[in-house]
Design a protein around this motif. Structure first.
Motif, PDB file in Angstrom:
ATOM      1  N   MET A 208      24.529  79.052 158.575  1.00  0.00           N
ATOM      2  CA  MET A 208      24.324  78.632 157.335  1.00  0.00           C
ATOM      3  C   MET A 208      24.365  79.032 155.771  1.00  0.00           C
ATOM      4  O   MET A 208      25.009  80.733 155.955  1.00  0.00           O
ATOM      5  N   LYS A 209      25.242  78.630 154.679  1.00  0.00           N
ATOM      6  CA  LYS A 209      25.051  78.830 153.504  1.00  0.00           C
ATOM      7  C   LYS A 209      23.952  79.950 153.704  1.00  0.00           C
ATOM      8  O   LYS A 209      22.981  80.144 153.318  1.00  0.00           O
ATOM      9  N   LYS A 210      24.781  80.753 151.730  1.00  0.00           N
ATOM     10  CA  LYS A 210      23.246  81.876 151.558  1.00  0.00           C
ATOM     11  C   LYS A 210      22.806  81.354 150.914  1.00  0.00           C
ATOM     12  O   LYS A 210      21.586  81.264 150.641  1.00  0.00           O
ATOM     13  N   ASN A 211      22.673  80.757 150.499  1.00  0.00           N
ATOM     14  CA  ASN A 211      22.410  79.568 148.864  1.00  0.00           C
ATOM     15  C   ASN A 211      21.356  78.529 149.591  1.00  0.00           C
ATOM     16  O   ASN A 211      19.912  78.494 149.337  1.00  0.00           O
ATOM     17  N   SER A 212      21.620  77.932 151.549  1.00  0.00           N
ATOM     18  CA  SER A 212      20.118  77.456 151.917  1.00  0.00           C
ATOM     19  C   SER A 212      19.480  79.117 151.993  1.00  0.00           C
ATOM     20  O   SER A 212      17.995  78.140 151.596  1.00  0.00           O
ATOM     21  N   TRP A 213      19.373  79.988 152.338  1.00  0.00           N
ATOM     22  CA  TRP A 213      18.333  80.897 153.077  1.00  0.00           C
ATOM     23  C   TRP A 213      17.771  81.043 151.409  1.00  0.00           C
ATOM     24  O   TRP A 213      16.809  81.583 151.107  1.00  0.00           O
ATOM     25  N   VAL A 214      18.379  80.765 150.294  1.00  0.00           N
ATOM     26  CA  VAL A 214      17.580  81.651 149.167  1.00  0.00           C
ATOM     27  C   VAL A 214      16.922  80.503 148.480  1.00  0.00           C
ATOM     28  O   VAL A 214      15.793  80.670 148.319  1.00  0.00           O
ATOM     29  N   PHE A 215      17.548  79.341 149.257  1.00  0.00           N
ATOM     30  CA  PHE A 215      15.889  78.031 147.996  1.00  0.00           C
ATOM     31  C   PHE A 215      14.935  78.597 149.737  1.00  0.00           C
ATOM     32  O   PHE A 215      14.002  78.307 148.944  1.00  0.00           O
ATOM     33  N   ILE A 216      15.185  78.565 150.935  1.00  0.00           N
ATOM     34  CA  ILE A 216      13.761  78.587 151.802  1.00  0.00           C
ATOM     35  C   ILE A 216      12.708  79.490 151.203  1.00  0.00           C
ATOM     36  O   ILE A 216      12.130  79.367 151.505  1.00  0.00           O
ATOM     37  N   GLU A 217      13.491  80.909 150.849  1.00  0.00           N
ATOM     38  CA  GLU A 217      12.986  82.173 150.194  1.00  0.00           C
ATOM     39  C   GLU A 217      11.999  81.788 149.077  1.00  0.00           C
ATOM     40  O   GLU A 217      10.841  81.771 149.548  1.00  0.00           O
ATOM     41  N   THR A 218      12.754  80.991 148.374  1.00  0.00           N
ATOM     42  CA  THR A 218      12.041  80.041 146.786  1.00  0.00           C
ATOM     43  C   THR A 218      11.361  79.591 147.435  1.00  0.00           C
ATOM     44  O   THR A 218       9.896  79.454 146.726  1.00  0.00           O
ATOM     45  N   ILE A 219      11.584  78.366 147.864  1.00  0.00           N
ATOM     46  CA  ILE A 219      10.363  78.062 148.281  1.00  0.00           C
ATOM     47  C   ILE A 219       8.911  78.365 149.464  1.00  0.00           C
ATOM     48  O   ILE A 219       8.044  78.476 149.173  1.00  0.00           O
ATOM     49  N   GLY A 220       9.469  79.334 150.105  1.00  0.00           N
ATOM     50  CA  GLY A 220       7.804  80.234 150.765  1.00  0.00           C
ATOM     51  C   GLY A 220       7.460  80.773 150.110  1.00  0.00           C
ATOM     52  O   GLY A 220       6.140  81.037 149.665  1.00  0.00           O
TER      53      GLY A 220
ATOM     54  N   MET B  32       8.111  79.928 156.513  1.00  0.00           N
ATOM     55  CA  MET B  32       9.144  80.061 155.646  1.00  0.00           C
ATOM     56  C   MET B  32       9.168  80.942 156.036  1.00  0.00           C
ATOM     57  O   MET B  32      10.947  81.691 155.792  1.00  0.00           O
ATOM     58  N   GLN B  33       8.120  82.000 155.352  1.00  0.00           N
ATOM     59  CA  GLN B  33       8.842  83.538 155.594  1.00  0.00           C
ATOM     60  C   GLN B  33       9.095  84.342 156.742  1.00  0.00           C
ATOM     61  O   GLN B  33      10.272  85.271 157.537  1.00  0.00           O
ATOM     62  N   LEU B  34       8.667  83.859 158.224  1.00  0.00           N
ATOM     63  CA  LEU B  34       8.555  83.666 159.761  1.00  0.00           C
ATOM     64  C   LEU B  34      10.216  83.517 160.157  1.00  0.00           C
ATOM     65  O   LEU B  34      11.008  83.940 160.502  1.00  0.00           O
ATOM     66  N   ILE B  35      10.318  81.899 158.907  1.00  0.00           N
ATOM     67  CA  ILE B  35      11.943  82.246 159.537  1.00  0.00           C
ATOM     68  C   ILE B  35      13.112  82.686 158.924  1.00  0.00           C
ATOM     69  O   ILE B  35      14.744  83.337 158.976  1.00  0.00           O
TER      70      ILE B  35
ATOM     71  N   ARG C   3      15.826  84.843 160.750  1.00  0.00           N
ATOM     72  CA  ARG C   3      17.643  84.830 160.825  1.00  0.00           C
ATOM     73  C   ARG C   3      18.054  86.669 160.353  1.00  0.00           C
ATOM     74  O   ARG C   3      18.749  86.713 160.510  1.00  0.00           O
ATOM     75  N   GLU C   4      17.096  87.255 159.534  1.00  0.00           N
ATOM     76  CA  GLU C   4      17.437  88.875 159.558  1.00  0.00           C
ATOM     77  C   GLU C   4      17.923  89.731 160.435  1.00  0.00           C
ATOM     78  O   GLU C   4      18.444  90.402 160.528  1.00  0.00           O
ATOM     79  N   ARG C   5      17.149  89.292 161.614  1.00  0.00           N
ATOM     80  CA  ARG C   5      17.106  90.175 162.638  1.00  0.00           C
ATOM     81  C   ARG C   5      17.569  89.476 162.735  1.00  0.00           C
ATOM     82  O   ARG C   5      18.633  90.517 163.632  1.00  0.00           O
ATOM     83  N   GLY C   6      18.589  88.752 163.658  1.00  0.00           N
ATOM     84  CA  GLY C   6      19.535  87.803 163.982  1.00  0.00           C
ATOM     85  C   GLY C   6      20.866  88.153 163.581  1.00  0.00           C
ATOM     86  O   GLY C   6      21.866  88.838 164.326  1.00  0.00           O
ATOM     87  N   ASP C   7      20.940  88.529 161.966  1.00  0.00           N
ATOM     88  CA  ASP C   7      22.230  88.810 161.276  1.00  0.00           C
ATOM     89  C   ASP C   7      22.289  90.790 161.673  1.00  0.00           C
ATOM     90  O   ASP C   7      23.177  90.743 161.681  1.00  0.00           O
ATOM     91  N   ARG C   8      21.067  91.302 161.639  1.00  0.00           N
ATOM     92  CA  ARG C   8      21.224  92.602 162.031  1.00  0.00           C
ATOM     93  C   ARG C   8      21.530  93.089 163.925  1.00  0.00           C
ATOM     94  O   ARG C   8      22.284  93.749 163.585  1.00  0.00           O
ATOM     95  N   ASN C   9      21.704  91.886 164.788  1.00  0.00           N
ATOM     96  CA  ASN C   9      21.916  92.068 166.131  1.00  0.00           C
ATOM     97  C   ASN C   9      22.993  91.587 165.973  1.00  0.00           C
ATOM     98  O   ASN C   9      24.192  92.642 166.542  1.00  0.00           O
ATOM     99  N   GLU C  10      23.578  90.667 164.781  1.00  0.00           N
ATOM    100  CA  GLU C  10      25.170  90.202 165.607  1.00  0.00           C
ATOM    101  C   GLU C  10      26.341  91.518 164.557  1.00  0.00           C
ATOM    102  O   GLU C  10      27.172  91.245 165.508  1.00  0.00           O
ATOM    103  N   GLY C  11      26.005  92.094 163.414  1.00  0.00           N
ATOM    104  CA  GLY C  11      26.416  93.039 162.991  1.00  0.00           C
ATOM    105  C   GLY C  11      26.405  94.677 164.519  1.00  0.00           C
ATOM    106  O   GLY C  11      27.779  95.206 163.481  1.00  0.00           O
ATOM    107  N   ARG C  12      25.550  94.310 164.721  1.00  0.00           N
ATOM    108  CA  ARG C  12      25.598  95.421 165.816  1.00  0.00           C
ATOM    109  C   ARG C  12      26.622  95.038 167.117  1.00  0.00           C
ATOM    110  O   ARG C  12      27.536  96.311 167.573  1.00  0.00           O
ATOM    111  N   MET C  13      26.815  93.722 167.327  1.00  0.00           N
ATOM    112  CA  MET C  13      27.590  93.679 168.227  1.00  0.00           C
ATOM    113  C   MET C  13      28.819  94.482 168.380  1.00  0.00           C
ATOM    114  O   MET C  13      29.957  94.056 169.043  1.00  0.00           O
TER     115      MET C  13
END
Length: 78
Positions: free
Chosen positions: A1-13, A56-59, A63-73
């Motif tokens: 998903m685009k970064k703007n979409s995640w900012v939108f979800i964070e704003t809604i949350g 929304m915050q759990l989503i 996502r952040e945990r997934g990004d961290r794991n992807e960076g480690r790999m």
């Protein structure tokens, strides 16, 4: 998903959680004014706002945990 979409979800949350606080204060004031019927309705709506905000915050947390794991790999070459 685009970064703007995640900012939108964070704003809604965040907006939902702030709405929860405001509605709960309104419910408390209505209860103090002996308007129990409306106080209960505001408290119920506030509860749903809190649930939506937490989801929304759990989503975002997932996502952040997934990004961290992807960076480690990528750094280990896997």
């Amino acid at each position: 998903m685009k970064k703007n979409s995640w900012v939108f979800i964070e704003t809604i949350g965040v907006t939902l959680i702030i709405s929860f606080i405001i509605l709960l204060v309104i419910a408390a004031v209505l209860l103090a004014l002996n308007n129990e019927e409306y106080a209960n309705k505001f408290a119920e709506i506030a509860y749903y706002m809190l649930v939506g905000g937490v989801i929304m915050q759990l989503i975002l947390l997932y996502r952040e945990r997934g990004d961290r794991n992807e960076g480690r790999m990528q750094s280990t070459g896997k």
